[in-house]
Structures are given as C-alpha cells and as structure tokens.
Design a protein around this motif. Sequence first.
Motif, PDB file in Angstrom:
ATOM      1  N   PHE A 142       0.869  -1.172   0.000  1.00 12.19           N
ATOM      2  CA  PHE A 142       0.000   0.000   0.000  1.00 12.19           C
ATOM      3  C   PHE A 142       0.908   1.225   0.000  1.00 12.19           C
ATOM      4  CE2 PHE A 142      -2.280   3.363   2.301  1.00 12.19           C
ATOM      5  CZ  PHE A 142      -3.447   3.440   1.559  1.00 12.19           C
ATOM      6  N   HIS A 162      -8.376   3.739   7.808  1.00 15.81           N
ATOM      7  CA  HIS A 162      -7.522   2.553   7.679  1.00 15.81           C
ATOM      8  C   HIS A 162      -7.268   2.000   9.071  1.00 15.81           C
ATOM      9  CE1 HIS A 162      -6.274   3.293   3.492  1.00 15.81           C
ATOM     10  NE2 HIS A 162      -6.257   4.575   3.824  1.00 15.81           N
ATOM     11  N   HIS A 169     -12.482  12.270   2.076  1.00 17.66           N
ATOM     12  CA  HIS A 169     -11.246  12.199   1.277  1.00 17.66           C
ATOM     13  C   HIS A 169     -11.569  11.423   0.006  1.00 17.66           C
ATOM     14  CE1 HIS A 169      -7.104  11.658   0.218  1.00 17.66           C
ATOM     15  NE2 HIS A 169      -6.835  10.585   0.925  1.00 17.66           N
ATOM     16  N   HIS A 217      -4.360  13.779   3.800  1.00 23.12           N
ATOM     17  CA  HIS A 217      -3.150  13.640   3.062  1.00 23.12           C
ATOM     18  C   HIS A 217      -3.221  14.345   1.710  1.00 23.12           C
ATOM     19  CE1 HIS A 217      -2.165   9.831   0.382  1.00 23.12           C
ATOM     20  NE2 HIS A 217      -1.021  10.443   0.525  1.00 23.12           N
ATOM     21  N   GLU A 266      -9.422   9.960  -2.333  1.00 24.15           N
ATOM     22  CA  GLU A 266      -8.484   9.012  -2.929  1.00 24.15           C
ATOM     23  C   GLU A 266      -9.238   7.702  -3.225  1.00 24.15           C
ATOM     24  OE1 GLU A 266      -4.783   8.795  -0.784  1.00 24.15           O
ATOM     25  OE2 GLU A 266      -3.757   7.862  -2.491  1.00 24.15           O
ATOM     26  N   ASP A 295      -7.757   9.461   6.732  1.00 23.27           N
ATOM     27  CA  ASP A 295      -6.414   8.840   6.771  1.00 23.27           C
ATOM     28  C   ASP A 295      -5.696   9.119   8.094  1.00 23.27           C
ATOM     29  OD1 ASP A 295      -6.575   7.776   4.224  1.00 23.27           O
ATOM     30  OD2 ASP A 295      -5.300   9.290   3.289  1.00 23.27           O
ATOM     31  N   ASP A 317      -8.943   4.599  -2.714  1.00 24.70           N
ATOM     32  CA  ASP A 317      -9.188   3.570  -1.694  1.00 24.70           C
ATOM     33  C   ASP A 317     -10.478   3.839  -0.920  1.00 24.70           C
ATOM     34  OD1 ASP A 317      -7.639   5.745  -0.838  1.00 24.70           O
ATOM     35  OD2 ASP A 317      -6.630   4.647   0.754  1.00 24.70           O
ATOM     36  N   HIS A 318     -10.915   5.084  -0.894  1.00 29.68           N
ATOM     37  CA  HIS A 318     -12.145   5.431  -0.166  1.00 29.68           C
ATOM     38  C   HIS A 318     -13.312   5.795  -1.083  1.00 29.68           C
ATOM     39  CE1 HIS A 318      -9.337   5.311   3.059  1.00 29.68           C
ATOM     40  NE2 HIS A 318      -8.640   6.289   2.531  1.00 29.68           N
TER      41      HIS A 318
HETATM   42 FE1  FEO Z   1      -5.124   9.146   1.196  1.00 31.87          FE
HETATM   43 FE2  FEO Z   1      -6.463   6.274   2.398  1.00 31.87          FE
HETATM   44  O1  FEO Z   1      -6.146   7.585   1.141  1.00 31.87           O
END
Ligand code: FEO
Length: 382
Positions: free
Chosen positions: A22, A219, A77, A143, A79, A162, A81-82
């Motif tokens: 990751f 996470h 967020h 982030h 990104e 994050d 992954d979300h």
């Molecule tokens: Fe900055 Fe978990 O994505």
Amino acid sequence: MAEKIKDNLYWLGMDNPDSRDFHGIYTPRGGSYNSYLILDDKPTIVDLTNTPFLKSYLESLRSVIDPKEIQYIVINHTEPDHCGAIKEILKHTINAKVVCTEKCREFLEAQFDIKARFQTVKQDEALGLGKCALRFYPMPMVHWPEAMMTFMEDGKVLFSSDLFGTEIAHESLYADDMKDFRSLTKDYFAIVMRPFFKQVQKAADTAITLSPGLICPSHGPIYRNKEIIGLYEKLAKDPEEDKFTIIYYSIWHGTEKIAKQIKEALKKEDKKVEFFDIERSNLVHMMASCLTSKYLIIGSMTIASSYHPSFDALFSLLKLNHQKDKICGIFGTHGWSSGSVPRLKEKLEQMEYRPIAEVDCRFGKVSEENIEEFKRKILASS
Ligand code: FEO
C-alpha cells in the motif's frame, strides 16, 4: 460484513487481508478501507470503498439498511481507496446527498465523473441527522488538499479519515484487542503523513480539542482511547528515538562485513540498532526507521566513482521526512579509487544532515581500531 460499534453506529468494512503493498508500504497483515454507517432519522454513511470491494460493500450495507434509505454520504477524502466505487454506490443510494467540502466536490467530479446532489460544508459547520449532529473540520494536505475529518457530537466519535490510520486488516474491530502493530503505524505515517507533518500537527491539535471517545479512521482499527493521537503527535513533532539505523549496499560482502562490525560495536554499548541490506529491504520501512532514529549509519561499496544508485531512491524518500541535522556516520569500500564515502558525505550534507564520522576501506580491509574510532566519534556526538 457489517459490525455494530454502538446502537446507532456500524462499521461497514472493508478488509483486504491478502494485500501486501500500500503506497509502497509492505503490509504483512493486510489492509483495510473503513466505511461507517450512522443510523438516525437521516441515515448517513461516512466514507465509502474502492471498486474491488463494491459487491461485498453493498452486501454489508444491505445487511443493516436498504441503501435507498441513506440520506447523506459524507466524503472526507477522495483518494480511490475510499471513493473508487462512488459512482456505482450512488446508483444504489439514490436518495443520498453527498456532503463534502467544495474542494472535495471538485475532486470527486474530476476523478469519477459523477453527477450527484452535493451539499458542501465548511469548517465548524454542523449537519443535524435527527438525534445527533455531525460537525466538519477540513484538514487540507492530510493527506490530500480536500481532506476533512468529521465529528459526531453524540458519543464523541471522530471519523478521522487517513489521519490516525494504520494499513492493516482488522484482527478485531478495536486496536486494544489487536496484537501490537505500532511498527506498521510508523511505516504508514512515514509515507502518508510525514510529508505533511505541519498539517498533521494542526489536525492532531484539533482532535485533542474535540476529546473523542472513539476514533474511527479510514484505515485500520478503531480506538477506544487517545493513544493513537499521542503516537501521531510524537511522529509529527519529535519522531527521533535513541537508536541507530544502519543501511548498507555490498557486492563482495566487504561493506556488509563492516556494517556488521559497526552493529556489533554499538550493541556492545547496549544501543538499539535497526539493520538493513538496502537491496533486500522495503524502502518505506527504511524511511520510517530513519525518521525515528537519532543516528543514521550508511555505507556502500564504490561503483562508477560513487555510492550504489539504489541509495538515490532512499534519499528521495528521506527528503519527505523533512529532518535536518541528523547525526550520520558513513562507511564504504573501494579498490583503486575512493568514491562511495566522499559522494555519500556530499549527498548527506546537501540534505542538511550532519556526517560526523567516516571510515573508507580499501578492498574492504578495516581494523578493530578503525571501527572503535568510528563508534567513538558517533557516541561522542550524543
Ligand atoms: Fe489518502 Fe487512504 O487515502
């Protein structure tokens, strides 16, 4: 599948226990991308998931509620992954408004080509859900620029995105029920958070002010105490511990032998040492080790009148640590012309690190006195 956190709050998943990478982090205990469901007069989801998990995610959601009943989807967020699956999820949550900052709306539209009903929010703005309310705290560059955390005032639940995350699959829903994973938190922090350490400090300060009873990051596990805020603060403000990171590159084992001699000499002094063959080690893990070590000892054989180029990738990551004056020792080997040690010294000085000891060995030959003198200089700098 969904798990109840409290009467009005569910974890919707997703875990990816087989994931081993990751953002360049080696993830031996997998990964997780958390989404949360708040049950109130206006049922609300906080954060979503990525496309590989869409089917499982919808099953998890349906196990608690009909997706058509969802009134709000809060996006902290964007990104992937979300949010990777947002376009598909919106086809099922047809009555939901997307609640986010204006920057987040821009990012969602630009990345995922979605057409949604948006409700944009600003710092400290509140959104009533019925019995409880959410309050929003944008945290740009923690982030990404659109990042935000969301606070549920009822029960003092912080959805921190994050921030306060660790890339790890759930062995339990709660951090205090899992075996130690602090090293993985440090790796995650190094690559995801440390480049933005000032913004992270500010966001951690906000979190302390809110005094959450439950911290729900996007996470890793949920926290029932504030330990993770303390760890993040330490890593953002004062990450160095009294330990040594030794990193080397060797072909004919000469540089490796010197690395081991230095390690043994330090161990004799009861010093904590983290030891890496750069070719066989994870870059982000070494970055985290350097971040948290007061001392960096680095060595290479000579190739093309310099150090081995595999160090350049590491140095690029170390720039993201934003550290100066780190105490360094340099060692290396050469045959007919010295190269690795002087070039490493130049590089570390360019990075505003502080090289204070060096040992440069022809054909790998080094005496015990050389090692002792090297060690003495490093320890004298403490
Ligand atoms: Fe900055 Fe978990 O994505």
